[in-house]
Design a protein around this motif. Structure first.
Motif, PDB file in Angstrom:
ATOM      1  N   ARG A 216     -18.969   6.891 -16.306  1.00  0.00           N
ATOM      2  CA  ARG A 216     -19.684   7.707 -17.349  1.00  0.00           C
ATOM      3  C   ARG A 216     -20.846   8.106 -17.054  1.00  0.00           C
ATOM      4  O   ARG A 216     -21.848   7.233 -16.822  1.00  0.00           O
TER       5      ARG A 216
ATOM      6  N   THR B  10     -17.248  14.146 -24.389  1.00  0.00           N
ATOM      7  CA  THR B  10     -17.531  13.783 -26.037  1.00  0.00           C
ATOM      8  C   THR B  10     -18.714  14.216 -26.479  1.00  0.00           C
ATOM      9  O   THR B  10     -19.686  14.158 -25.906  1.00  0.00           O
TER      10      THR B  10
ATOM     11  N   LEU C 232      -9.368  15.568 -29.286  1.00  0.00           N
ATOM     12  CA  LEU C 232      -9.239  14.041 -29.946  1.00  0.00           C
ATOM     13  C   LEU C 232     -10.538  14.194 -30.977  1.00  0.00           C
ATOM     14  O   LEU C 232     -11.645  14.242 -30.674  1.00  0.00           O
TER      15      LEU C 232
ATOM     16  N   ARG D 151     -10.315  16.059 -23.850  1.00  0.00           N
ATOM     17  CA  ARG D 151      -9.633  15.426 -22.526  1.00  0.00           C
ATOM     18  C   ARG D 151      -8.788  16.251 -21.857  1.00  0.00           C
ATOM     19  O   ARG D 151      -7.793  16.699 -22.283  1.00  0.00           O
ATOM     20  N   VAL D 152      -9.019  15.991 -20.317  1.00  0.00           N
ATOM     21  CA  VAL D 152      -8.073  16.699 -19.519  1.00  0.00           C
ATOM     22  C   VAL D 152      -7.207  15.510 -18.554  1.00  0.00           C
ATOM     23  O   VAL D 152      -8.020  14.630 -18.146  1.00  0.00           O
ATOM     24  N   ARG D 153      -6.076  15.417 -18.664  1.00  0.00           N
ATOM     25  CA  ARG D 153      -5.389  14.419 -17.751  1.00  0.00           C
ATOM     26  C   ARG D 153      -4.623  15.157 -16.619  1.00  0.00           C
ATOM     27  O   ARG D 153      -3.809  16.117 -16.984  1.00  0.00           O
TER      28      ARG D 153
ATOM     29  N   CYS E 236     -13.660  14.696 -28.902  1.00  0.00           N
ATOM     30  CA  CYS E 236     -13.592  14.304 -27.311  1.00  0.00           C
ATOM     31  C   CYS E 236     -12.556  15.552 -26.969  1.00  0.00           C
ATOM     32  O   CYS E 236     -11.404  15.694 -27.704  1.00  0.00           O
TER      33      CYS E 236
ATOM     34  N   CYS F 227      -8.332  11.422 -15.427  1.00  0.00           N
ATOM     35  CA  CYS F 227      -8.680  11.694 -16.780  1.00  0.00           C
ATOM     36  C   CYS F 227     -10.324  12.012 -16.796  1.00  0.00           C
ATOM     37  O   CYS F 227     -10.977  11.376 -16.447  1.00  0.00           O
ATOM     38  N   LEU F 228     -10.544  13.115 -17.342  1.00  0.00           N
ATOM     39  CA  LEU F 228     -11.842  13.692 -17.536  1.00  0.00           C
ATOM     40  C   LEU F 228     -11.876  13.764 -19.479  1.00  0.00           C
ATOM     41  O   LEU F 228     -11.224  14.113 -19.977  1.00  0.00           O
ATOM     42  N   ARG F 229     -13.033  13.224 -19.709  1.00  0.00           N
ATOM     43  CA  ARG F 229     -13.376  13.002 -21.268  1.00  0.00           C
ATOM     44  C   ARG F 229     -14.692  13.674 -21.420  1.00  0.00           C
ATOM     45  O   ARG F 229     -15.567  13.104 -20.726  1.00  0.00           O
TER      46      ARG F 229
ATOM     47  N   SER G  86     -11.950   8.954 -15.440  1.00  0.00           N
ATOM     48  CA  SER G  86     -11.379   7.656 -14.916  1.00  0.00           C
ATOM     49  C   SER G  86     -10.064   7.858 -14.133  1.00  0.00           C
ATOM     50  O   SER G  86      -9.575   9.039 -14.039  1.00  0.00           O
TER      51      SER G  86
ATOM     52  N   LEU H 129      -4.152  18.916 -21.579  1.00  0.00           N
ATOM     53  CA  LEU H 129      -5.730  19.151 -22.310  1.00  0.00           C
ATOM     54  C   LEU H 129      -5.357  18.848 -23.689  1.00  0.00           C
ATOM     55  O   LEU H 129      -4.472  19.332 -24.523  1.00  0.00           O
TER      56      LEU H 129
END
Length: 193
Positions: free
Chosen positions: A63, A135, A178, A187-189, A185, A131-133, A124, A175
């Motif tokens: 992070r 926020t 959240l 998020r891209v997984r 946030c 995963c990209l977050r 992560s 995508l």
């Protein structure tokens, strides 16, 4: 200066209350740290023997908590690029995630900088996924067009999230936006091969 250290799995309050710029390498919940590394500027590269002993972690969490300025976009992209190379992420997956980093961090700088003093960028890796977050503290939600036909052909913007959404879907990922009590946030997984 950004540094990296191994930590126990983060709790939600730890993630939401990090003072100043930082980089945290944390294992996913329930997993012991896979390795500890120094990713600070000027850190010496690891030797080949170190790489065989400290292979890319199965699960990891990193992070950054930068200020949303124009200089942040290339800095965070460079740090994520270095991280993905260290994790030995396939080039096509890394390219998609790096494009997402540029778009999402750029969106915070352009649209939410006034509403948020800091932003959080987290990457992560878990078994089978990346995963990209990104926020921020702004309450305004981004508009993700559902179809390319909804994008104004004469508009100078508005295509970035659609492009990221389509690229993630093509790779078998997603995508998502959240909402949380202090902002949002994006998020891209992406699945890992």
């Amino acid at each position: 200066m950004l540094t990296a250290t191994a930590h126990p799995a983060p709790s939600a309050p730890d993630i939401d209350h990090v003072p100043g710029p930082s980089v945290d390498h944390r294992p996913a919940p329930g997993h012991a740290p896979a390795h500890s590394a120094d990713h600070s500027p000027g850190a010496a590269p690891s030797h080949a023997s170190d790489r065989t002993q400290a292979a890319a972690p199965t699960r990891a969490f990193v992070r950054w908590v930068p200020e949303p300025t124009t200089a942040t976009v290339p800095l965070v992209r460079s740090r994520v690029h270095t991280l993905l190379a260290g994790w030995r992420i396939a080039a096509d997956v890394a390219d998609t995630l790096l494009l997402a980093v540029s778009e999402l961090v750029g969106n915070v700088v352009r649209h939410a900088a006034a509403a948020t003093g800091r932003m959080r960028v987290a990457v992560s890796r878990g078994e089978g996924w990346l995963c990209l977050r990104v926020t921020d503290g702004a309450a305004d939600l981004p508009r993700v067009p559902e179809r390319a036909a909804e994008v104004d052909a004469d508009a100078e913007g508005g295509r970035g999230l659609l492009l990221i959404q389509l690229m993630a879907a093509e790779a078998g990922g997603e995508l998502a936006v959240l909402i949380h009590e202090s902002g949002k946030c994006v998020r891209v997984r992406l699945p890992l091969p």
